[in-house]
Write an enzyme that holds these catalytic residues in place. Structure first.
Site, PDB file in Angstrom:
ATOM      1  N   ASN A 115      28.127   4.561 -11.016  1.00  0.00           N
ATOM      2  CA  ASN A 115      26.688   4.650 -10.761  1.00  0.00           C
ATOM      3  C   ASN A 115      26.407   5.108  -9.338  1.00  0.00           C
ATOM      4  O   ASN A 115      27.020   4.638  -8.397  1.00  0.00           O
ATOM      5  CB  ASN A 115      26.045   3.274 -10.948  1.00  0.00           C
TER       6      ASN A 115
ATOM      7  N   GLU B 139      36.229   6.503  -8.693  1.00  0.00           N
ATOM      8  CA  GLU B 139      34.777   6.285  -8.806  1.00  0.00           C
ATOM      9  C   GLU B 139      34.056   6.937  -7.629  1.00  0.00           C
ATOM     10  O   GLU B 139      32.987   7.528  -7.800  1.00  0.00           O
ATOM     11  CB  GLU B 139      34.447   4.789  -8.878  1.00  0.00           C
TER      12      GLU B 139
ATOM     13  N   HIS C 133      33.677  10.672  -8.112  1.00  0.00           N
ATOM     14  CA  HIS C 133      32.630  11.024  -9.080  1.00  0.00           C
ATOM     15  C   HIS C 133      31.301  11.352  -8.382  1.00  0.00           C
ATOM     16  O   HIS C 133      30.444  11.995  -8.982  1.00  0.00           O
ATOM     17  CB  HIS C 133      32.385   9.869 -10.051  1.00  0.00           C
TER      18      HIS C 133
END
Ligand SMILES: [Zn+2]
Length: 854
Positions: A259, A292, A295
């Site tokens: 996120n 992560e 990303h």
């Protein structure tokens, strides 16, 4: 219902901005979405919603009567919207009873979210598709017992609401799809640090964990800073907000989630230090933190147009994290470990009923496509293209990709086009790797000639359940030759002049021949083909065992040295499983030379001694008897343990010194495991005492060496480990795993006892995986018992899990579907177990997996 890639249609509205208002109460949560829309097409505009209660719907301030709500199965289907308008919905969801761990849910007293791929629709009404990107402003309100109210982007404002509630307002300036939204509400401890980017932006780094755990965040924090620096140095990519947050939660379906600006992690991939985590665990934490973080550009700034393109972000980001880990540690060791995973997890999938290309053509439940194929094979496809373009060419390609597509949702074709355009190269042949399932076989045979050798290369893609085309693919083949003296032989390709140690061929037809001429006086030479595993294929060659031993001892390519040992060990185990006698001494002599080679890292030596896993062995034998392979593998471990007794004794003697560095620890634990398998009393005593060590790598290494042993030391060691760690939930996962993987003690009765243990939580995916997942993957004699008891036991457990958490049930069912390669009686038993699952399955997730297999 199946969805097809070919059916893609863009959304009929652009979302100019989105406002979210989330108000959390003990027994319900209210979520208001305010969407500023601009119509760009005539299709109905769908606001997805799932298990939500709608309280109000208004368009441009006009409240619609409940009778006029355009409710469809998937949500709200809005028709005839004005060219520009504001749509507002107010709905209610129930995180307090959400056990699927998708959308907004409670984990250990903390509210958190998981939206990828389609979890947002369980939070509020929204166009929940990755190609709808917008700027989010989020207000979160909750009771004051939750000090943290976190979301993406920058914190704009906080304030009081009455006496006992408060709120926070967040704004994320970067457009993003709903799957990258996150919010966390809880009472957490904070570990804080800073990072200054190359252009001078000061970024606050915050890691939030459950109370009392900040002392375990140092490794994750350092990993984050190294990742940020590496992405700047390697790809010129900087972080783009003033705040980067990581939150660790104990109930999480996967590893972690990227996120925007607020990564949410399974706590086992944040909380780790050498006393509670092994060196391997620490490396995994580092690579997941990096993955992560990476990303942020490959996935967030440029995202996927639709979920069929998942490998666009995952294959690329796995490739990036693999390169990062290779740069942080050792390239050869890293490559061997990545290929081990590919062979153990992806190759079997590519041959199974759930086989699919890295970009699937259809799906029923997208949750089922977070697979080794999309991730690991996807990374191999990126690696081939990167290798084809070279380091600078690949960088030119990614630069153009970000320049063209920043802020957009794009396709795999767009990525390949950027690589091609930036380098003025035709990359079209590589598209085949996106659309064809199945692991190609690369066959290599030789014809010796007076002055060199001719290699015949041929490729073939097997038929798979996916039924995709089987055209020849571009297969990059890195190769060289090793002379009788163990030195590289310089050769030139027929028709070319410059002699080289290594060549890179591109086989893009079904078959081709290449003639290599050795330098004068080079004598016989052994080909070393597919160096560095330059393509994700099964290599079938015509090398004899003594030639493999020669490569294992001398190859200048470390990956192929490791792989030669793997091939020899595989051959020996298959022979043992077939009841043949095996002379273990030549292989043991090969290992002795590796162990004595001062130029090699201990990590590499340890990796070479790690015998191929059951999945790799099964693929090499048809029909495969997994229990016989398990016994044969144990048999080879024991023979090697006897043959290497003096090396093992020396390692035990030097234990104190070896325990001082990661490589030494890896090698020590590997050698002790061989000694225990051989029944060596000193090795058993050493393993038992290692269990009490303060370093977890040593402690777990001792325990792992003992779990298949009949010796009384096994039970004592498990008990000692349990007593020492029973208050530590994460470390106890290791104990659950070891108990359930034990081929001696891990009976079905024992599994039942483990699931009654106070440390077991049936709602926690980590715990389910530690007991039941470990049993399926690690306890071959138990799971594959000839009477089918392991299969039917697991079938019943999966039906129960499916009621609470469909994603976990579907993923854990996969080993039950890998049956094509087993003997007929076993296939029949597995099919019966699958029928039990099918009869009890409640979710689409689980049904899709089982239906494909049946
Ligand atoms: Zn990812």
């Amino acid at each position: 219902m199946l969805k097809y890639r070919a059916d893609y249609r863009p959304a009929s509205c652009k979302v100019i901005s989105a406002g979210l208002d989330i108000s959390i109460f003990d027994d319900r949560t209210f979520v208001t979405t305010t969407l500023e829309l601009e119509r760009i097409g005539d299709d109905p505009f769908l606001l997805n919603g799932r298990e939500l209660t709608l309280h109000e719907l208004s368009i441009d301030g006009r409240v619609l009567d409940e009778a006029d709500w355009p409710v469809s199965e998937a949500g709200l289907s809005l028709e005839g919207l004005p060219a520009k308008c504001v749509v507002r919905t107010r709905a209610e969801c129930h995180p307090e009873s959400n056990t699927a761990l998708e959308g907004l849910y409670l984990s250990g007293g903390m509210y958190c979210t998981q939206c990828e791929p389609e979890g947002f629709r369980r939070i509020g009404f929204f166009p929940d598709r990755p190609d709808v990107m917008t700027v989010f402003t989020v207000r979160i309100e909750a009771g004051r017992q939750f000090p943290q109210l976190l979301s993406n982007g920058n914190l704009v404002e906080t304030g009081e609401v009455g006496d006992d509630r408060h709120y926070a307002l967040w704004h994320d300036p970067h457009p993003k799809p709903s799957y990258l939204f996150a919010c966390v509400v809880g009472d957490l401890d904070l570990a804080a640090d800073k990072f200054t980017t190359a252009s001078g932006r000061e970024v606050d780094l915050h890691i939030y964990v459950e109370t009392g755990n900040t002392h375990l965040t140092g490794h994750a924090m350092e990993s984050l800073k190294r990742s940020m620096k590496w992405d700047e140095d390697t790809y010129g990519l900087e972080y783009d907000l003033d705040l980067f947050q990581i939150v660790a939660v104990s109930h999480f379906n996967m590893g972690a989630m990227e996120n925007k600006g607020l990564n949410i992690f399974n706590s086992k991939f944040v909380l780790a230090d050498p006393s509670t985590a092994t060196d391997e665990d620490l490396d995994r934490v580092e690579s997941i933190v990096a993955h992560e973080y990476f990303h942020n550009w490959t996935g967030n700034r440029v995202t996927c147009r639709d979920w069929f393109q998942l490998t666009l972000k995952e294959g690329l980001t796995v490739y990036r994290d693999q390169c990062f880990s290779a740069d942080m540690h050792d390239e050869g060791v890293q490559r061997a470990s990545d290929v081990s995973l590919l062979r153990a997890a992806q190759f079997p999938e590519d041959a199974s009923p759930t086989a699919h290309p890295i970009r699937p053509e259809s799906y029923r439940e997208i949750n089922n496509f977070y697979t080794p194929t999309v991730y690991e094979k996807g990374a191999e496809v990126i690696r081939m293209m990167a290798g084809y373009l070279g380091r600078d060419g690949f960088r030119r390609g990614t630069d153009l990709y970000f320049e063209r597509h920043d802020g957009n949702a794009v396709t795999c074709d767009d990525f390949v086009a950027a690589l091609a355009d930036a380098n003025d190269r035709d990359m079209s042949a590589f598209h085949g790797w996106y659309s064809q399932a199945g692991t190609p076989t690369l066959s290599v045979s030789r014809r010796a000639e007076a002055d060199g050798v001719t290699l015949s290369l041929a490729q073939a893609t097997p038929e798979t359940a996916a039924g995709t085309p089987r055209e020849p693919l571009p297969v990059p083949v890195r190769l060289g030759f090793i002379g009788a003296d163990g030195q590289p032989v310089r050769t030139h390709l027929d028709g070319e002049n410059d002699a080289r140690d290594e060549h890179v061929l591109l086989l893009d037809s079904a078959a081709a021949e290449f003639r290599f001429v050795g330098e004068a006086g080079s004598g016989p030479m052994t080909p070393s083909v597919l160096r560095g595993f330059s393509a994700p294929v099964r290599l079938v060659d015509d090398l004899a065992d003594d030639e493999r031993l020669h490569l294992m001892t001398h190859d200048s390519d470390l990956f192929n040295r490791w792989d030669a040992a793997q091939m020899l060990a595989t051959g020996a185990i298959l022979s043992l499983a077939g009841g043949e006698a095996v002379a273990v001494e030549p292989l043991a002599a090969g290992y002795r030379r590796i162990l004595g080679d001062a130029a090699l890292l201990d990590e590499f030596k340890a990796g070479t001694l790690r015998l191929p896993g059951i999945a790799v062995l099964e693929a090499a034998r048809a029909p495969a008897d997994p229990v016989a392979l398990f016994s044969a593998r144990r048999g080879l471990l024991a023979s090697l343990g006897r043959a290497l007794a003096s090396e093992i004794a020396a390692a035990i003697e030097a234990r104190g010194q070896m325990a001082g560095h990661a490589g030494g620890r890896a090698l020590l634990t590997q050698l002790v495991e061989l000694g225990v398998a051989a029944g060596d009393a000193d090795a058993i005593a050493a393993a038992a005492s290692m269990v009490a060590d303060r370093n977890m790598t040593i402690s777990q290494g001792g325990l792992k060496a003992l779990i298949h042993s009949e010796d009384a030391a096994r039970e004592q060691a498990l008990q000692a480990f349990h007593d020492r760690w029973q208050a530590d939930s994460l470390v106890m996962e290791k104990w659950f795993q070891m108990e359930s993987m034990s081929s001696v003690g891990g009976t079905l009765d024992r599994l039942e006892e483990l699931m009654q243990h106070p440390g077991f939580d049936p709602k926690n995916p980590n715990k389910i995986r530690a007991v039941l997942g470990a049993f399926m993957i690690g306890n071959t004699p138990g799971f594959h018992a000839a009477d089918g008891s392991g299969y039917s036991y697991m079938a019943n457990r999966l039906v129960e899990i499916d009621k609470r958490n469909p994603q976990i049930a579907a993923r854990m069912a996969l080993p039950m579907t890998r049956m094509a390669n087993y003997d007929q009686p076993r296939q029949d038993l597995m099919r019966a177990a699958l029928a039990t699952i099918r009869a009890g399955a409640a979710s689409n997730d689980l049904k899709e997996v089982v239906d494909k297999a049946l």
